[in-house]
Design an enzyme around this catalytic site. Structure first.
Site, PDB file in Angstrom:
ATOM      1  N   ARG A   1      12.349   1.637 -13.007  1.00 41.32           N
ATOM      2  CA  ARG A   1      11.687   0.431 -12.494  1.00 41.32           C
ATOM      3  C   ARG A   1      11.499  -0.659 -13.532  1.00 41.32           C
ATOM      4  NH1 ARG A   1       7.229   3.580  -8.748  1.00 41.32           N
ATOM      5  NH2 ARG A   1       8.792   4.286  -7.267  1.00 41.32           N
TER       6      ARG A   1
ATOM      7  N   HIS B   1       2.248  -2.472  -9.746  1.00 38.47           N
ATOM      8  CA  HIS B   1       2.270  -1.301  -8.890  1.00 38.47           C
ATOM      9  C   HIS B   1       1.428  -0.146  -9.404  1.00 38.47           C
ATOM     10  CE1 HIS B   1       3.910   1.361  -5.897  1.00 38.47           C
ATOM     11  NE2 HIS B   1       4.519   2.132  -6.763  1.00 38.47           N
TER      12      HIS B   1
ATOM     13  N   LEU C   1       4.667  -3.046  -0.539  1.00 40.16           N
ATOM     14  CA  LEU C   1       5.780  -2.340  -1.166  1.00 40.16           C
ATOM     15  C   LEU C   1       6.884  -1.994  -0.178  1.00 40.16           C
ATOM     16  CD1 LEU C   1       6.671  -0.783  -3.822  1.00 40.16           C
ATOM     17  CD2 LEU C   1       5.944   1.234  -2.582  1.00 40.16           C
TER      18      LEU C   1
ATOM     19  N   ARG D   1       6.577   5.082 -15.728  1.00 38.76           N
ATOM     20  CA  ARG D   1       6.574   6.236 -14.835  1.00 38.76           C
ATOM     21  C   ARG D   1       7.832   6.244 -13.977  1.00 38.76           C
ATOM     22  NH1 ARG D   1       4.853   7.048  -9.171  1.00 38.76           N
ATOM     23  NH2 ARG D   1       4.526   4.809  -9.048  1.00 38.76           N
TER      24      ARG D   1
HETATM   25  C1  LIG Z   1       2.213   1.211  -2.114  1.00 40.35           C
HETATM   26  C2  LIG Z   1       2.324   2.361  -3.061  1.00 40.35           C
HETATM   27  C3  LIG Z   1       3.355   3.288  -2.913  1.00 40.35           C
HETATM   28  C4  LIG Z   1       3.467   4.372  -3.769  1.00 40.35           C
HETATM   29  N1  LIG Z   1       4.475   5.263  -3.594  1.00 40.35           N
HETATM   30  C5  LIG Z   1       4.557   6.347  -4.404  1.00 40.35           C
HETATM   31  C6  LIG Z   1       5.565   7.335  -4.202  1.00 40.35           C
HETATM   32  O1  LIG Z   1       6.385   7.239  -3.291  1.00 40.35           O
HETATM   33  N2  LIG Z   1       5.612   8.394  -5.033  1.00 40.35           N
HETATM   34  C7  LIG Z   1       4.713   8.555  -6.046  1.00 40.35           C
HETATM   35  O2  LIG Z   1       4.778   9.562  -6.755  1.00 40.35           O
HETATM   36  N3  LIG Z   1       3.727   7.632  -6.250  1.00 40.35           N
HETATM   37  C8  LIG Z   1       3.633   6.545  -5.458  1.00 40.35           C
HETATM   38  N4  LIG Z   1       2.645   5.610  -5.677  1.00 40.35           N
HETATM   39  C9  LIG Z   1       1.624   5.878  -6.693  1.00 40.35           C
HETATM   40  C10 LIG Z   1       0.601   6.863  -6.160  1.00 40.35           C
HETATM   41  O3  LIG Z   1       0.485   6.723  -4.776  1.00 40.35           O
HETATM   42  C11 LIG Z   1      -0.779   6.668  -6.763  1.00 40.35           C
HETATM   43  O4  LIG Z   1      -0.678   6.639  -8.149  1.00 40.35           O
HETATM   44  C12 LIG Z   1      -1.701   7.786  -6.360  1.00 40.35           C
HETATM   45  O5  LIG Z   1      -1.741   7.933  -4.971  1.00 40.35           O
HETATM   46  C13 LIG Z   1      -3.113   7.617  -6.885  1.00 40.35           C
HETATM   47  O6  LIG Z   1      -3.923   8.666  -6.364  1.00 40.35           O
HETATM   48  P1  LIG Z   1      -5.386   8.940  -6.902  1.00 40.35           P
HETATM   49  O7  LIG Z   1      -5.870  10.149  -6.210  1.00 40.35           O
HETATM   50  O8  LIG Z   1      -5.370   8.947  -8.386  1.00 40.35           O
HETATM   51  O9  LIG Z   1      -6.201   7.662  -6.463  1.00 40.35           O
HETATM   52  P2  LIG Z   1      -6.457   6.970  -5.036  1.00 40.35           P
HETATM   53  O10 LIG Z   1      -5.706   7.583  -3.943  1.00 40.35           O
HETATM   54  O11 LIG Z   1      -6.307   5.518  -5.270  1.00 40.35           O
HETATM   55  O12 LIG Z   1      -7.961   7.315  -4.765  1.00 40.35           O
HETATM   56  C14 LIG Z   1      -9.011   6.822  -5.556  1.00 40.35           C
HETATM   57  C15 LIG Z   1     -10.292   7.349  -5.003  1.00 40.35           C
HETATM   58  O13 LIG Z   1     -11.367   7.007  -5.868  1.00 40.35           O
HETATM   59  C16 LIG Z   1     -12.436   6.520  -5.138  1.00 40.35           C
HETATM   60  N5  LIG Z   1     -13.204   5.613  -5.990  1.00 40.35           N
HETATM   61  C17 LIG Z   1     -12.730   4.621  -6.753  1.00 40.35           C
HETATM   62  N6  LIG Z   1     -13.743   3.995  -7.378  1.00 40.35           N
HETATM   63  C18 LIG Z   1     -14.884   4.615  -6.988  1.00 40.35           C
HETATM   64  C19 LIG Z   1     -16.261   4.424  -7.280  1.00 40.35           C
HETATM   65  N7  LIG Z   1     -16.684   3.443  -8.089  1.00 40.35           N
HETATM   66  N8  LIG Z   1     -17.157   5.243  -6.691  1.00 40.35           N
HETATM   67  C20 LIG Z   1     -16.752   6.224  -5.847  1.00 40.35           C
HETATM   68  N9  LIG Z   1     -15.460   6.442  -5.542  1.00 40.35           N
HETATM   69  C21 LIG Z   1     -14.542   5.639  -6.107  1.00 40.35           C
HETATM   70  C22 LIG Z   1     -11.831   5.863  -3.933  1.00 40.35           C
HETATM   71  O14 LIG Z   1     -12.751   5.841  -2.874  1.00 40.35           O
HETATM   72  C23 LIG Z   1     -10.672   6.799  -3.633  1.00 40.35           C
HETATM   73  O15 LIG Z   1     -11.109   7.865  -2.831  1.00 40.35           O
HETATM   74  C24 LIG Z   1       2.529   4.526  -4.824  1.00 40.35           C
HETATM   75  C25 LIG Z   1       1.508   3.595  -4.977  1.00 40.35           C
HETATM   76  C26 LIG Z   1       1.405   2.518  -4.120  1.00 40.35           C
HETATM   77  C27 LIG Z   1       0.330   1.532  -4.333  1.00 40.35           C
END
Ligand SMILES: Cc1cc2nc3c(=O)[nH]c(=O)nc-3n(C[C@H](O)[C@H](O)[C@H](O)COP(=O)(O)OP(=O)(O)OC[C@H]3O[C@@H](n4cnc5c(N)ncnc54)[C@H](O)[C@@H]3O)c2cc1C
Ligand code: SF4
Ligand code: FES
Lengths: 255, 597
Positions: free
Chosen positions: B293, B361, B245, B396
């Site tokens: 987006r 994304h 990204l 989003r």
């Molecule tokens: C490159 C990129 C840039 C982004 N930039 C932005 C931004 O600037 N602003 C914004 O608002 N959003 C942004 N986003 C979106 C945002 O970052 C994500 O939506 C968000 O971080 C997701 O967080 P989460 O805690 O839901 O999941 P994640 O951080 O993906 O964590 C998932 C967790 O679940 C665990 N897990 C998954 N499956 C299992 C399993 N079967 N057993 C045990 N554990 C498991 C993993 O180990 C991990 O710890 C971006 C996304 C990307 C990809």
């Protein structure tokens, strides 16, 4: 397969031998894999290709493929590297030797034991310590761009452990807290919002703390994020000396 | 087999949402014991990759109403407005809380946090830590969580395979301890899913290897509906080849998008007219490069059809040009953009434009929850990208997701704590019996099985191709059906999968196989939801049904799994409070339209 290929010589070790008992249970071996050569491929791409196409039993850690999650550190031709940022073209046409990070116990193949590091990280209390917490509804702690800049570099650590694999003191002294944890301690000590330096001092001034460092500087050389842990350690030492003198000269004045 | 492990609250996932939920429980009720289970060490979670920032109203000239209305129109009116209001109101407090936990937010000379504009947002309200916001947020949360030793217990590198439901309540999971291969029963009074998104069901994605939709699939298989799964966000600026990204912040700082003629082509797609880059009013908010987006990604496809895109070895691209920002500003505000472009595209954006193309994304859809993070299955809560509250609707807005992790992570933590206090009994024996079946299944299907003929990587790449072809930026009945048939056949062939690795310690081929099954289930729900939504809204564009149809589809899709055949689709009304459905307008028209609320 394209005409051009490159060979990866990969460290293999499986503690339980595996259900197929293909490999010996009594020690590591190297296995050579021939993979297609693409200029834009990194070592991690080659490992993924091996796992997908040749040998599903090869184990290693990775996730982001963009140099920020810190999982994919390995020794590449003897040098600690993020394999998602190590390009094949920088090694071609030679063979690339891939091993787990030095000085860590190997769990399997290219996966090392991280627990020791996590204990060290926790021992420096890597969180903001305040005498009085300000209620959230009173807003943020003010911090000028300069105050931010004074610790920013040390906050960039991705915990990839390359610096541990480069540090001879880590090799000799298992309990040495090590470059990254010390840099993170400094990240908090230097943060204008933090008041915990005294609480962290114990961990830092103990023998295995900053004093263990003989200032080889290798850690800063290999750090992919320019954290400069060696610089952080020097500062810990200077601060400790200052504290120690202050205690000696002005026992009444020490907080 | 090891004894069942018992805690009061089980959190699956150690990303931003999971860590925030864990801290919320620890602070809310110190007597509750929390287990945080994660398949990778928490600081490896993909939150780490987020670059641009996190939205929350702070400026005097901004208002909650404005953040709500941007979010709702950005969502093409599919967001629940009560959820958006709660989200917007709690956002600034959560971001400030993170500041108190040490997050190194970028600052104004006055010492206050700095904010930047972001796509689809009318005001500057995106908090940022240079261009590594997610990284700093994740490490601040993780390091802060270490403070709660004794209350939060970490199960790092444990992989959850199944939800355990007994007596109508979710009471735990089965998880593989990767180091030993032991399959444990983890029991608790309440479970919170924080497993992140599922972008990995597509080949070309900004998502890390771990984003395989595990939590969505586990919930789906336990009978919990997945909501609005047809809405997949393409980010307009990914690096060709890798999908890495280039953050929207590059455009909020003034970067422009140009086609092969050097034209700022967005002007042709109802996104306003360009101002010269030297004009002090550039970049204009909610216009041109700072449009939403979905619209920017769709414009790319149209430019491609017109032959205006640029050939590259990794498919067609347009150029993201930030050269005019000056080397100094690029170094200060966008250092990671520069590092990524230099490492992975071989160009220095100070001197050359960055080649970019749209890339998968973010999943707007996910596990159906209410505004308290509760799912329809008692005892099961969800937050973060794996959940759908919904504040994101059909599209989003950038920088709302990081804030969502905090607001709804904290809410889910508090709700789960309240539920746990009211439900003390856990049926260990029954859970263990269920877990025994799961252990046997995994051994038989993978570890002791021989003679299967299908290879994991082959099935996975067929899934990638099918999704890309049939469920991309533009879809039709036919393309979706075709892809659905492929996914059905992949499900069938999966039964005949053979893995090489039969060992216990860090069997990453086994986890990849389990992930593939999860991806197939998520794909099934996504495709069927997309087939049934016969309209175009936000990121879901059906060329055979090009208009938005509020009379039929101002509704959330709920996909319920069935053992035989495609999921059952139901609909639920969108909650409208103050913002009646209207036309989405960006560009000059927008400022005229932005009246009233
Ligand atoms: C490159 C990129 C840039 C982004 N930039 C932005 C931004 O600037 N602003 C914004 O608002 N959003 C942004 N986003 C979106 C945002 O970052 C994500 O939506 C968000 O971080 C997701 O967080 P989460 O805690 O839901 O999941 P994640 O951080 O993906 O964590 C998932 C967790 O679940 C665990 N897990 C998954 N499956 C299992 C399993 N079967 N057993 C045990 N554990 C498991 C993993 O180990 C991990 O710890 C971006 C996304 C990307 C990809
Ligand atoms: S200091 Fe540098 S090398 Fe060491 S763990 Fe941190 S990022 Fe890696
Ligand atoms: S895979 Fe994340 S740093 Fe290399």
């Amino acid at each position: 397969m394209p005409d051009t290929t490159i060979t990866l010589d990969v460290f293999r070790f499986q503690p339980d031998g595996g259900g197929h008992a293909r490999r010996s249970t009594d020690g590591p071996t190297f296995k050579a894999y021939r993979v297609p050569y693409h200029e834009h491929w990194v070592v991690l791409d080659a490992l993924n290709w091996i796992k997908d196409e040749l040998d599903g039993t090869l184990s290693y850690r990775w996730s982001c493929r963009m140099g920020v999650c810190g999982s994919c550190g390995m020794m590449v031709n003897g040098v600690p590297k993020l394999t998602c940022a190590a390009f094949l073209k920088d090694y071609y046409p030679g063979t690339i030797r891939v091993e787990p990070l030095t000085y860590f116990a190997v769990e399997r193949d290219l996966i090392v034991d991280m627990d020791g590091f996590l204990g060290k990280l926790k021992s420096v209390k890597p969180w903001l310590i305040r005498e009085n917490e300000k209620p959230v509804d009173e807003g943020e702690y003010l911090q000028s761009p300069n105050e931010l800049a004074s610790f920013k570099q040390y906050s960039m650590c991705i915990n990839c452990l390359l610096c541990y694999a480069a540090c001879p003191v880590v090799g000799a002294e298992e309990d040495f807290i090590g470059p990254a944890a010390l840099a993170i301690a400094q990240r908090y000590n230097l943060d204008s919002r933090d008041q915990g330096a005294a609480e962290r001092a114990d961990a830092l001034s103990a023998d295995e703390g900053a004093w263990g460092c003989t200032f080889v500087g290798e850690c800063s050389e290999v750090c992919p994020k320019n954290v400069d842990p060696a610089g952080a350690i020097q500062r810990v030492k200077v601060d400790n000396v200052k504290d120690w003198y202050r205690k000696l000269l002005m026992p009444w004045g020490h907080r | 087999m090891a004894d069942a492990i018992q805690h009061d609250i089980l959190i699956i996932g150690g990303g931003g949402a999971g860590l925030r939920a864990a801290i919320a429980v620890a602070e809310n009720d110190p007597d509750l014991s929390v287990a945080l289970v994660s398949k990778v060490y928490p600081m490896r979670s993909h939150t780490v990759a987020a670059e641009g920032g996190a939205a929350g109203v702070v400026k005097d000239n901004d208002s909650f109403a404005a953040h709500c209305s941007d979010t709702i129109s950005g969502a093409d009116w599919l967001a629940d407005q009560d959820a958006v209001e709660v989200f917007v109101a709690e956002a600034p407090g959560e971001l400030t809380q993170l500041e108190h936990w040490g997050c190194p937010w970028s600052r104004e000379p006055s010492g206050h946090v700095a904010v930047r504009p972001f796509g689809g947002m009318e005001q500057e309200r995106t908090w940022f830590a240079a261009d590594k916001t997610g990284f700093h947020m994740l490490h601040a949360l993780y390091q802060t969580s270490l403070k709660y030793e004794g209350r939060i217990r970490f199960y790092d590198e444990w992989f959850a395979t199944k939800l355990l439901v007994e007596d109508g309540r979710c009471q735990g999971v089965v998880a593989i301890e990767l180091r030993t291969g032991l399959m444990h029963t983890l029991a608790a009074r309440a479970v919170i899913m924080c497993t992140g998104g599922a972008g990995r069901i597509f080949a070309f994605t900004t998502n890390g290897a771990i984003k395989t939709g595990d939590g969505m699939a586990l919930a789906y298989r336990a009978g919990v509906p997945l909501k609005d799964m047809e809405f997949v966000q393409y980010h307009p600026t990914g690096l060709p080849g890798t999908g890495i990204l280039i953050t929207e912040a590059a455009r909020s700082e003034g970067g422009i998008l140009v086609n092969k003629h050097g034209d700022r082509y967005l002007k042709d797609y109802d996104l306003g007219s360009p101002l010269d880059v030297t004009d002090p009013r550039h970049p204009q908010k909610r216009a041109m490069e700072l449009g939403p987006r979905d619209r920017l990604s769709q414009a790319f496809v149209k430019e491609h059809e017109k032959g205006n895109t640029i050939d590259s070895p990794f498919g067609d691209v347009v150029h993201l040009d930030i050269r005019h920002l000056s080397a100094k500003k690029i170094r200060l505000k966008l250092p990671f953009v520069r590092e990524l472009a230099m490492n992975y595209a071989g160009i220095d954006p100070i001197r050359e434009p960055i080649p970019v193309r749209p890339v998968v994304h973010y999943m707007m859809g996910g596990i159906h929850t209410d505004i308290h993070g509760a799912t329809p299955l008692p005892g099961l809560f969800a937050a973060g990208e794996c959940a759908c509250v919904s504040i994101n609707g059909a599209n989003r807005l950038g920088s709302n997701s990081l804030t969502e992790l905090l607001v709804f992570g904290a809410r889910a933590g508090a709700s789960a704590a309240a539920f746990a206090r009211e439900h003390e009994t856990v049926h260990i024996a029954a859970l263990d019996t269920q877990a025994d079946d799961e252990r046997r299944r995994i051994r038989e299907e993978f570890l002791t099985k021989d003679g299967g003929t299908e290879r994991l990587a082959a099935l996975r790449s067929e899934l990638f191709n099918a999704m890309e072809q049939g469920a991309g930026i533009y879809r039709t009945e036919e393309s979706l059906r075709q892809t659905y048939r492929t996914v059905e056949s992949l499900h069938e062939r999966y039964r005949n999968l053979q893995i090489d690795d039969h060992s216990n310690c860090y069997n990453t081929e086994l986890t990849a196989a389990l992930e593939l099954r999860n991806m197939l289930d998520v794909a099934e729900a996504l495709l069927h939801s997309a087939l049934e939504r016969k309209e175009s809204r936000g990121s879901h564009q059906r060329t055979d049904h090009p208009a938005r149809d509020d009379s039929k589809y101002l509704k959330h899709t709920l996909a319920y799994r069935r053992d035989d055949g495609p999921p059952r689709i139901k609909y639920q009304d969108v909650v409208i409070t103050k913002w009646p459905p209207g036309k989405r307008v960006y560009g000059a028209e927008a400022s005229e339209a932005a009246t009233g609320c």
